[in-house]
Write a protein that holds these residues in place. Structure first.
Motif, PDB file in Angstrom:
ATOM      1  N   UNK A  99      40.614  42.600  42.737  1.00 21.03           N
ATOM      2  CA  UNK A  99      40.873  42.842  41.323  1.00 21.03           C
ATOM      3  C   UNK A  99      40.221  41.717  40.524  1.00 21.03           C
ATOM      4  N   UNK A 100      39.360  42.082  39.582  1.00 20.15           N
ATOM      5  CA  UNK A 100      38.617  41.102  38.797  1.00 20.15           C
ATOM      6  C   UNK A 100      39.268  40.934  37.425  1.00 20.15           C
ATOM      7  N   UNK A 101      39.438  39.691  37.007  1.00 17.20           N
ATOM      8  CA  UNK A 101      40.105  39.410  35.740  1.00 17.20           C
ATOM      9  C   UNK A 101      39.089  39.037  34.649  1.00 17.20           C
ATOM     10  N   UNK A 123      43.797  48.939  45.550  1.00 15.80           N
ATOM     11  CA  UNK A 123      43.823  48.222  44.278  1.00 15.80           C
ATOM     12  C   UNK A 123      42.474  47.681  43.851  1.00 15.80           C
ATOM     13  N   UNK A 124      41.398  48.352  44.248  1.00 16.54           N
ATOM     14  CA  UNK A 124      40.073  47.987  43.761  1.00 16.54           C
ATOM     15  C   UNK A 124      40.065  48.195  42.250  1.00 16.54           C
ATOM     16  N   UNK A 125      40.010  47.123  41.472  1.00 15.48           N
ATOM     17  CA  UNK A 125      40.203  47.309  40.037  1.00 15.48           C
ATOM     18  C   UNK A 125      39.603  46.179  39.222  1.00 15.48           C
ATOM     19  N   UNK A 146      39.922  58.028  44.193  1.00 17.13           N
ATOM     20  CA  UNK A 146      41.352  57.922  43.888  1.00 17.13           C
ATOM     21  C   UNK A 146      41.920  56.537  44.197  1.00 17.13           C
ATOM     22  N   UNK A 147      41.058  55.527  44.237  1.00 15.35           N
ATOM     23  CA  UNK A 147      41.545  54.211  44.616  1.00 15.35           C
ATOM     24  C   UNK A 147      41.016  53.115  43.692  1.00 15.35           C
ATOM     25  N   UNK A 148      40.546  53.451  42.529  1.00 17.15           N
ATOM     26  CA  UNK A 148      40.072  52.427  41.605  1.00 17.15           C
ATOM     27  C   UNK A 148      40.816  52.546  40.284  1.00 17.15           C
ATOM     28  N   UNK A 149      41.355  51.432  39.828  1.00 16.18           N
ATOM     29  CA  UNK A 149      42.111  51.393  38.587  1.00 16.18           C
ATOM     30  C   UNK A 149      41.417  50.457  37.615  1.00 16.18           C
ATOM     31  N   UNK A 150      41.192  50.928  36.399  1.00 13.60           N
ATOM     32  CA  UNK A 150      40.538  50.104  35.385  1.00 13.60           C
ATOM     33  C   UNK A 150      41.541  49.845  34.273  1.00 13.60           C
ATOM     34  N   UNK A 151      41.874  48.593  34.059  1.00 13.33           N
ATOM     35  CA  UNK A 151      42.879  48.223  33.082  1.00 13.33           C
ATOM     36  C   UNK A 151      42.202  47.770  31.787  1.00 13.33           C
ATOM     37  N   UNK A 192      46.298  52.762  33.339  1.00 12.32           N
ATOM     38  CA  UNK A 192      45.185  52.882  34.269  1.00 12.32           C
ATOM     39  C   UNK A 192      44.282  54.064  33.936  1.00 12.32           C
ATOM     40  N   UNK A 193      43.021  53.922  34.230  1.00 10.42           N
ATOM     41  CA  UNK A 193      42.056  54.991  34.053  1.00 10.42           C
ATOM     42  C   UNK A 193      41.238  55.145  35.325  1.00 10.42           C
TER      43      UNK A 193
END
Length: 326
Positions: A99-101, A123-125, A146-151, A192-193
C-alpha cells in the motif's frame, strides 16, 4: 502500548526501527540506509530473523543516485515521501501487497507503475495523493483482479490528490486494469474504488485488460504487421507521410545519404493496446542480410533508433507506443 523499540543498522547498511510487543508480535520499519549513493536498492525480506514489512516516512528521500528499487515480498506499507526527491529513480518493482501512501515517488523519473497480481494479495492499493509529484508518469498497470483498492477520501486531506495531479493524469496517463466493481464502503476512513471506477470518475483514460488479447493485426496494403496485447476489435491504421511536407522533413531530418524505404504514421483504431509491441515493416528483399536504420518518433518528441537486420524483405522492432516510423 508497551512495545520495546530499538533503532539499529543491519550488516548491509539498512537503518531500521524494531518494535516488539509483549505478545510476541513486532513491526520492522526501514528508516534509511548508510549507502546513500546506491544506484540499486533491493529491499530485504528480513533482517536478523524479523520480516521487513514497512518502509518508513522519508526513509530514502533525496537519494539522487538511486535508479532502481526492488521491493521484498513482505512489504505491506510504504509511508509518506519514502522515495521523494530520488530524481534519477526510473524503475520500481512493487510486490503484490504494498500500500503506497502520500507522495511516495514525488519528483522521481518513474514513467510506469506496475501493481503485480498475486492469488493471495488482498490489499494492493494506493491513495490519490500517492501520484502527486509524479511528473513523468505515463502508465499504471494493475494486474490484480478484485484485489486492488484505490483510496481518495479520508480523514487526512493529504490523501486527496491535488488538482494539478488530476489534470496531469487526464492529459498524460493511462490506467490499465480490470472493470471489476466494489461496493462503496461508507466508513469514515475511506471510499474504495476499482481501477476502472477511479479512472472513469476522474476522466482518466482506462484500458480494460480483459478486452485485450495477444494477437497479430495487419495492414493489407502495406504489409505492416503488429503483434502484442491489443483489443479484440482493434485495427491497424497506416498513413503514409508525404515527402516534402513539414511532417516528413521533421521525421527524416539528418537522414541525408540514406535510402528511405518507408515513412509511415502507424496507430491502432477501434481498440487499445498495452505493453511491448512488435512492429514488422516491409523493405525490399534486395536488402536481405543488411542492417537497416529504423527511427521511431515517440509522442514526447524523442526518437528511438533501432538497427535490425533485414530478413525476407522485412525488419522488426519492439516498441511500447505507436507514432511515426522511418
Amino acid at each position: 502500548t508497551d512495545a520495546t523499540v530499538e533503532e539499529k543498522i543491519s550488516e548491509t547498511g539498512f537503518k531500521y526501527t524494531l518494535e516488539v510487543y509483549p505478545s510476541g508480535s513486532y513491526t520492522l520499519t526501514l528508516t534509511g540506509t548508510t549507502n546513500t549513493s546506491a544506484k540499486v536498492l533491493e529491499i530485504p525480506n528480513e533482517i536478523d530473523g524479523y520480516e521487513v514489512t514497512v518502509i518508513g516516512e522519508n526513509a530514502f528521500k533525496g537519494m539522487t543516485s538511486l535508479e532502481k528499487v526492488v521491493f521484498a515480498d513482505n512489504i505491506e506499507s510504504v509511508k509518506d515521501y519514502a522515495f521523494s526527491g530520488c530524481t534519477n529513480l526510473k524503475e520500481v518493482e512493487l510486490n503484490a501487497e504494498a500500500t503506497l501512501y502520500t507522495k511516495v515517488f514525488e519528483d522521481t523519473a518513474i514513467e510506469t507503475l506496475v501493481f503485480p497480481a498475486d492469488k493471495t494479495a488482498t490489499s494492493c492499493s494506493f491513495e490519490g495523493a500517492t501520484l502527486d509529484g509524479m511528473n513523468h508518469l505515463k502508465s499504471i498497470y494493475i494486474y490484480a483482479k478484485d484485489k486492488c483498492w484505490i483510496f481518495d477520501h479520508g480523514v487526512s486531506e493529504d490523501e486527496v490528490m491535488s488538482e494539478e495531479t488530476l489534470e496531469y493524469l487526464r492529459n498524460n496517463v493511462t490506467i490499465y486494469g480490470y472493470s471489476s466493481t466494489y461496493e462503496i464502503d461508507d466508513n469514515i476512513n475511506s471510499v474504495p474504488y476499482s481501477p476502472k471506477g477511479f479512472a472513469q470518475a476522474r476522466g482518466i483514460k482506462f484500458v480494460d485488460l480483459a478486452t485485450l488479447e495477444e494477437n497479430t493485426i495487419a495492414d493489407g496494403e502495406t504489409e505492416i504487421t503488429l503483434y502484442g496485447n491489443v483489443g479484440k476489435t482493434a485495427k491497424l491504421s497506416v498513413r503514409k507521410m508525404v515527402e516534402g511536407t513539414e511532417e516528413y522533413k521533421d521525421v527524416t531530418s539528418g537522414l541525408e545519404g540514406y535510402d528511405i524505404a518507408l515513412a509511415y504514421d502507424i496507430s491502432v483504431v477501434d481498440g487499445d493496446y498495452e505493453g511491448k509491441l512488435k512492429v514488422t515493416l516491409p523493405v525490399e528483399s534486395k536488402y536481405n542480410g543488411r542492417t537497416a536504420l529504423v527511427l521511431h518518433k515517440k509522442a514526447d518528441g524523442t526518437v528511438e533508433r533501432f538497427s535490425p537486420v533485414v530478413e525476407n524483405g522485412f525488419v522488426t522492432v519492439e516498441v511500447t507506443e505507436l507514432s511515426p516510423f522511418v
